[in-house]
Design an enzyme around this catalytic site. Structure first.
Site, short mmCIF file in Angstrom:
data_model
loop_
_atom_site.label_atom_id
_atom_site.label_comp_id
_atom_site.label_asym_id
_atom_site.label_seq_id
_atom_site.Cartn_x
_atom_site.Cartn_y
_atom_site.Cartn_z
CB CYS A 382 30.14 -35.31 56.84
SG CYS A 382 30.57 -36.97 56.29
CG HIS A 508 31.47 -33.45 52.50
ND1 HIS A 508 32.13 -32.89 53.56
CD2 HIS A 508 31.53 -34.79 52.68
CE1 HIS A 508 32.59 -33.84 54.36
NE2 HIS A 508 32.24 -35.01 53.84
CD GLU A 510 31.68 -29.32 52.74
OE1 GLU A 510 30.45 -29.52 52.76
OE2 GLU A 510 32.49 -30.10 53.27
N1 GLN Z 1 34.03 -40.01 60.21
C1 GLN Z 1 32.74 -40.04 59.62
C2 GLN Z 1 32.57 -41.18 58.65
O1 GLN Z 1 33.52 -41.69 58.13
C3 GLN Z 1 32.40 -38.72 58.97
C4 GLN Z 1 33.28 -38.37 57.81
C5 GLN Z 1 33.24 -36.92 57.42
O2 GLN Z 1 32.84 -36.07 58.21
N2 GLN Z 1 33.68 -36.62 56.23
O3 GLN Z 1 31.46 -41.59 58.37
#
Ligand code: GLN
Length: 537
Positions: A382, A508, A510
């Site tokens: 992410c 994600h 994980e």
């Molecule tokens: N801050 C980033 C976004 O909103 C990544 C979010 C995250 O790592 N879950 O796109």
């Protein structure tokens, strides 16, 4: 008829109600029963999505896009079945529903009160999963500790459900602590007696006590607890500290928690629990053939719970590679271009964590530069993937000042931009791109090889995205765009070919790793780290 088990906590928080609930569920599932677990949290946030990780650890996300308590992660990792919005309910959500009903006139002029309106809504939600007819047993874990002011309506709802359904259809398991006083060389039962008194005062007689302890509980102590807490002796279950949470189901089996529960609920299964896969996992976990050292670069590293699912995914992937993964946490705020070598050169792989906001971002970018140039296996998740795109834009494409508009709204090279549908949103809660979405994988990519198929579904939680105006430039310079959302053309995965292992994912992974289904990307990343380690020696 669906049966209900409630898990409450006493004496202290952090005793591991989630793990006990998940372990019991695992044993019942292994005996062929259909079990669901849910978490009811007494705080007033509508969901944990707006909470800082320092408050409650990681925010877990379900397939249907609910932002939930991290205990749901344990439920999925243990049971290997997905949870949903219905599996996590907070006081905030209960009140929001009741207040909305009041505004709609649903209560026909009645005074709206905690009892019955709030408790009825709690009871409705406690039984919501049963309506599907898919479950024999629903386990509800109540957050917090008995005696908390804010958990009272939940306790009253449990009391009513026991009364309405009968003690053979709804039972309470109370998780408590038996402290060992070193100076007296004694285990003490008094705090548990008091905590059970608190429950009795609310009108709840617990059916089973699960006792967290450092030392074995002898027969005399079990009898004493049983007598003063008004339970049968075999309802006193010992939960001794163990080296890994994955051993808890085996310990609970040894203590016959599942049999005691089945007996109380008037359920008889002749089936022995089938824990074959679980035991096999535990065996490889405890007897690794080697070890790899992986750096976890993030800004919440002081708090293990902030990256809970990542740590667990490494445990699953380690076992699947028959090696122990030692995760070395590295604070992104302590990293810079000058000390990157000192902090990273000894590692066999580096994962750059998810995150929000500017704090520590430059450290993440400096780490990725070092890893890319020194060809250390890299996995960005992410925000970690977004940082990889920024690093590549700045240092390879020479786009000076390239950035994410999350941190630098005026940047001349917004390689990470706000998603179209996020523009103009003012409400924070529940408005990110959340939940599972399709991702189409490119042939001949790390991802395609790891997953072994072309179309995957992964969970998301973000507002920003890779800016497609830069795709061609990235591709030409060697960054493969290997995963795309087929419906919205969002870039989901970036990979570097000229590197032992370099992958950044917008989702994600994980969150979908379980004991019985370790996540393919974590498995392939750990395998790459093992290979890298071997090549060094
Ligand atoms: N801050 C980033 C976004 O909103 C990544 C979010 C995250 O790592 N879950 O796109």
């Amino acid at each position: 008829m669906t049966k209900y088990i409630f898990v409450t906590g006493g004496v202290s928080s952090s005793l591991g109600k989630g793990i006990i609930a998940a372990s019991l569920a695992k044993l019942l599932q292994a005996r062929g029963l259909r079990v669901a677990i849910q978490k009811f949290d007494p705080y007033i946030n509508v969901d944990p999505g707006t909470l800082n990780p320092y408050e409650h650890g990681e925010c877990y996300v379900t397939d249907d896009g609910a932002e939930t308590d991290l205990d749901l992660g344990h439920y999925e990792r243990f049971l290997n079945i997905p949870t949903s919005q219905a599996n996590n309910v907070t006081t905030g959500r209960i009140y929001q529903t009741v207040i909305n009903h009041e505004r709609e006139g649903v209560y026909l002029g009645k005074t709206v009160q905690v009892i019955p309106h709030i408790t009825n809504e709690i009871k409705r939600r406690m039984q919501a999963l049963a309506v599907t007819g898919e479950y024999d047993i629903i386990i509800t874990e109540i957050g917090g500790t008995v005696g908390d002011i804010e958990s009272l309506p939940f306790m009253e709802s449990i009391r009513q459900m026991k009364w309405e359904l009968g003690n053979q259809n709804a039972i309470v398991i109370h998780l408590t602590l038996i402290p060992y006083l070193r100076s007296a060389k004694e285990l003490k039962t008094k705090p548990t007696q008091h905590s059970v008194k608190d429950l009795l005062e609310i009108g709840i007689q617990p059916d089973i006590l699960v006792c967290r302890t450092e030392m074995e509980l002898n027969t005399e102590l079990r009898r004493k607890l049983a007598l003063f807490c008004n339970v049968t002796v075999n309802s006193v279950i010992e939960a001794k500290d163990v080296s890994t949470i994955y051993e808890v189901p085996i310990e609970m089996l040894r203590e016959k928690l599942d049999l005691t529960v089945l007996d109380k609920l008037n359920l008889n299964t002749t089936q022995e629990p089938d824990l074959g896969l679980w035991r096999k996992f535990l065996d490889t976990l405890k007897n690794p053939k080697g070890e790899v050292r992986i750096g976890l670069v993030g800004k919440y590293v002081e708090l293990q719970d902030a990256y809970k699912s990542i740590h667990e995914a490494f445990i699953h992937a380690g076992a699947s590679n028959e090696c122990k993964v030692i995760v070395e946490s590295i604070h992104s705020e302590h990293l810079n271009g000058d000390n990157a070598a000192e902090l990273l050169s000894h590692l066999d792989g580096v994962l750059v964590a998810p995150g929000f906001g500017g704090r520590g971002i430059e450290g993440k970018i400096d780490a990725i530069k070092y890893i890319r140039e020194h060809k250390i296996p890299f996995f960005g998740i992410c925000f970690g993937m977004q940082c990889a795109a920024i690093e590549f834009a700045r240092n390879v494409l020479k786009l000076e000042g390239a950035h994410t508009v999350e941190v630098a709204p005026e940047t001349s090279h917004p390689v990470i931009d706000i998603m179209e549908d996020q523009k103009g949103l003012t409400q924070k809660g529940g408005t990110m791109r959340l939940g599972a979405y399709d991702c189409q994988l490119e042939p001949d990519s790390i991802a395609r090889e790891a997953y072994g198929k072309g179309l995957i579904q992964e969970r998301h939680r973000h507002r920003y995205e890779f800016n497609n105006l830069y795709i061609e430039q990235f591709r030409k310079a060697g960054m493969n765009i290997s995963g795309i959302n087929p419906h919205r053309k969002l870039v989901e995965i970036i990979e570097l070919a000229n590197h032992p292992y370099y992958i950044g994912v917008q989702f994600h992974p994980e969150l979908k790793s379980t004991v019985e289904r370790p996540h393919p990307l974590f498995v392939s990343f750990v395998a790459a780290a093992c290979k890298f380690r071997d090549a060094k020696n």
